[in-house]
Motif scaffolding. Structure first.
Motif, PDB file in Angstrom:
ATOM      1  N   THR A 126     -17.411 -23.642 -29.162  1.00 10.78           N
ATOM      2  CA  THR A 126     -17.953 -22.738 -30.169  1.00 10.78           C
ATOM      3  C   THR A 126     -18.746 -21.590 -29.537  1.00 10.78           C
ATOM      4  OG1 THR A 126     -19.943 -24.070 -30.410  1.00 10.78           O
ATOM      5  CG2 THR A 126     -18.098 -24.565 -31.886  1.00 10.78           C
ATOM      6  N   LEU A 127     -18.929 -21.623 -28.217  1.00 14.89           N
ATOM      7  CA  LEU A 127     -19.679 -20.573 -27.559  1.00 14.89           C
ATOM      8  C   LEU A 127     -18.758 -19.470 -27.026  1.00 14.89           C
ATOM      9  CD1 LEU A 127     -22.288 -22.677 -25.566  1.00 14.89           C
ATOM     10  CD2 LEU A 127     -22.612 -21.452 -27.702  1.00 14.89           C
ATOM     11  N   GLY A 128     -17.660 -19.240 -27.674  1.00 16.62           N
ATOM     12  CA  GLY A 128     -16.721 -18.213 -27.240  1.00 16.62           C
ATOM     13  C   GLY A 128     -17.323 -16.832 -27.365  1.00 16.62           C
ATOM     14  N   GLY A 129     -16.861 -15.928 -26.544  1.00 19.74           N
ATOM     15  CA  GLY A 129     -17.381 -14.572 -26.576  1.00 19.74           C
ATOM     16  C   GLY A 129     -16.242 -13.568 -26.523  1.00 19.74           C
ATOM     17  N   CYS A 130     -16.586 -12.333 -26.697  1.00 25.56           N
ATOM     18  CA  CYS A 130     -15.603 -11.268 -26.670  1.00 25.56           C
ATOM     19  C   CYS A 130     -16.095 -10.184 -25.724  1.00 25.56           C
ATOM     20  CB  CYS A 130     -15.410 -10.699 -28.080  1.00 25.56           C
ATOM     21  SG  CYS A 130     -14.195  -9.395 -28.140  1.00 25.56           S
ATOM     22  N   VAL A 131     -15.229  -9.736 -24.851  1.00 29.98           N
ATOM     23  CA  VAL A 131     -15.565  -8.674 -23.917  1.00 29.98           C
ATOM     24  C   VAL A 131     -14.726  -7.460 -24.263  1.00 29.98           C
ATOM     25  CG1 VAL A 131     -15.551  -7.968 -21.496  1.00 29.98           C
ATOM     26  CG2 VAL A 131     -16.112 -10.315 -22.105  1.00 29.98           C
ATOM     27  N   ASN A 132     -15.385  -6.344 -24.535  1.00 34.80           N
ATOM     28  CA  ASN A 132     -14.683  -5.106 -24.847  1.00 34.80           C
ATOM     29  C   ASN A 132     -14.788  -4.158 -23.666  1.00 34.80           C
ATOM     30  OD1 ASN A 132     -14.010  -5.873 -27.453  1.00 34.80           O
ATOM     31  ND2 ASN A 132     -15.987  -5.212 -28.250  1.00 34.80           N
ATOM     32  N   VAL A 133     -13.649  -3.620 -23.249  1.00 30.10           N
ATOM     33  CA  VAL A 133     -13.613  -2.645 -22.170  1.00 30.10           C
ATOM     34  C   VAL A 133     -12.971  -1.386 -22.727  1.00 30.10           C
ATOM     35  CG1 VAL A 133     -12.727  -2.133 -19.870  1.00 30.10           C
ATOM     36  CG2 VAL A 133     -13.403  -4.456 -20.451  1.00 30.10           C
ATOM     37  N   SER A 134     -13.671  -0.274 -22.623  1.00 31.29           N
ATOM     38  CA  SER A 134     -13.114   0.974 -23.126  1.00 31.29           C
ATOM     39  C   SER A 134     -13.335   2.081 -22.111  1.00 31.29           C
ATOM     40  CB  SER A 134     -13.765   1.337 -24.464  1.00 31.29           C
ATOM     41  OG  SER A 134     -15.157   1.518 -24.285  1.00 31.29           O
ATOM     42  N   ALA A 135     -12.467   3.076 -22.158  1.00 37.31           N
ATOM     43  CA  ALA A 135     -12.580   4.212 -21.247  1.00 37.31           C
ATOM     44  C   ALA A 135     -13.738   5.100 -21.686  1.00 37.31           C
ATOM     45  CB  ALA A 135     -11.277   4.993 -21.244  1.00 37.31           C
ATOM     46  N   PRO A 136     -14.386   5.748 -20.722  1.00 33.87           N
ATOM     47  CA  PRO A 136     -15.486   6.642 -21.086  1.00 33.87           C
ATOM     48  C   PRO A 136     -14.966   7.891 -21.794  1.00 33.87           C
ATOM     49  CG  PRO A 136     -15.067   6.752 -18.734  1.00 33.87           C
ATOM     50  CD  PRO A 136     -14.214   5.660 -19.284  1.00 33.87           C
ATOM     51  N   ASP A 137     -15.831   8.525 -22.570  1.00 34.28           N
ATOM     52  CA  ASP A 137     -15.460   9.739 -23.293  1.00 34.28           C
ATOM     53  C   ASP A 137     -15.248  10.914 -22.347  1.00 34.28           C
ATOM     54  OD1 ASP A 137     -15.679   8.336 -25.632  1.00 34.28           O
ATOM     55  OD2 ASP A 137     -17.737   8.986 -26.028  1.00 34.28           O
ATOM     56  N   LYS A 138     -16.065  10.997 -21.308  1.00 40.04           N
ATOM     57  CA  LYS A 138     -15.980  12.095 -20.357  1.00 40.04           C
ATOM     58  C   LYS A 138     -15.307  11.602 -19.076  1.00 40.04           C
ATOM     59  CE  LYS A 138     -20.221  14.202 -22.057  1.00 40.04           C
ATOM     60  NZ  LYS A 138     -21.585  14.614 -21.728  1.00 40.04           N
ATOM     61  N   PRO A 139     -14.625  12.489 -18.355  1.00 41.69           N
ATOM     62  CA  PRO A 139     -14.001  12.061 -17.100  1.00 41.69           C
ATOM     63  C   PRO A 139     -15.050  11.700 -16.054  1.00 41.69           C
ATOM     64  CG  PRO A 139     -13.764  14.426 -17.386  1.00 41.69           C
ATOM     65  CD  PRO A 139     -14.358  13.895 -18.657  1.00 41.69           C
ATOM     66  N   ILE A 140     -14.685  10.815 -15.173  1.00 41.05           N
ATOM     67  CA  ILE A 140     -15.568  10.413 -14.087  1.00 41.05           C
ATOM     68  C   ILE A 140     -15.469  11.467 -12.994  1.00 41.05           C
ATOM     69  CG2 ILE A 140     -15.994   8.669 -12.325  1.00 41.05           C
ATOM     70  CD1 ILE A 140     -14.753   6.631 -14.264  1.00 41.05           C
TER      71      ILE A 140
END
Length: 61
Positions: A16-30
């Motif tokens: 029941t201790l499951g989690g969610c990891v969200n990975v998203s690209a940044p808005d501005k270029p690196i």
């Protein structure tokens, strides 16, 4: 017996201790700024190549 009951409760709570990891690209270029000075090495190599060429072909110059 008490230890087994506590262990059973602990093991039952793990799913029941499951989690969610969200990975998203940044808005501005690196942006990576590199200040590299390669001019000295290039000039040195060109000078050495020119010297070799002049020594090998003195009649051209």
């Amino acid at each position: 017996m008490r230890a087994m009951a506590l262990a059973g409760l602990g093991l039952g709570a793990i799913p029941t201790l499951g989690g969610c990891v969200n990975v998203s690209a940044p808005d501005k270029p690196i942006v990576i700024e590199l200040n590299i000075n390669i001019r000295q090495e290039v000039i040195y190599r060109l000078a050495a190549d020119a010297a070799n060429t002049i020594e090998e072909n003195p009649e051209i110059f």
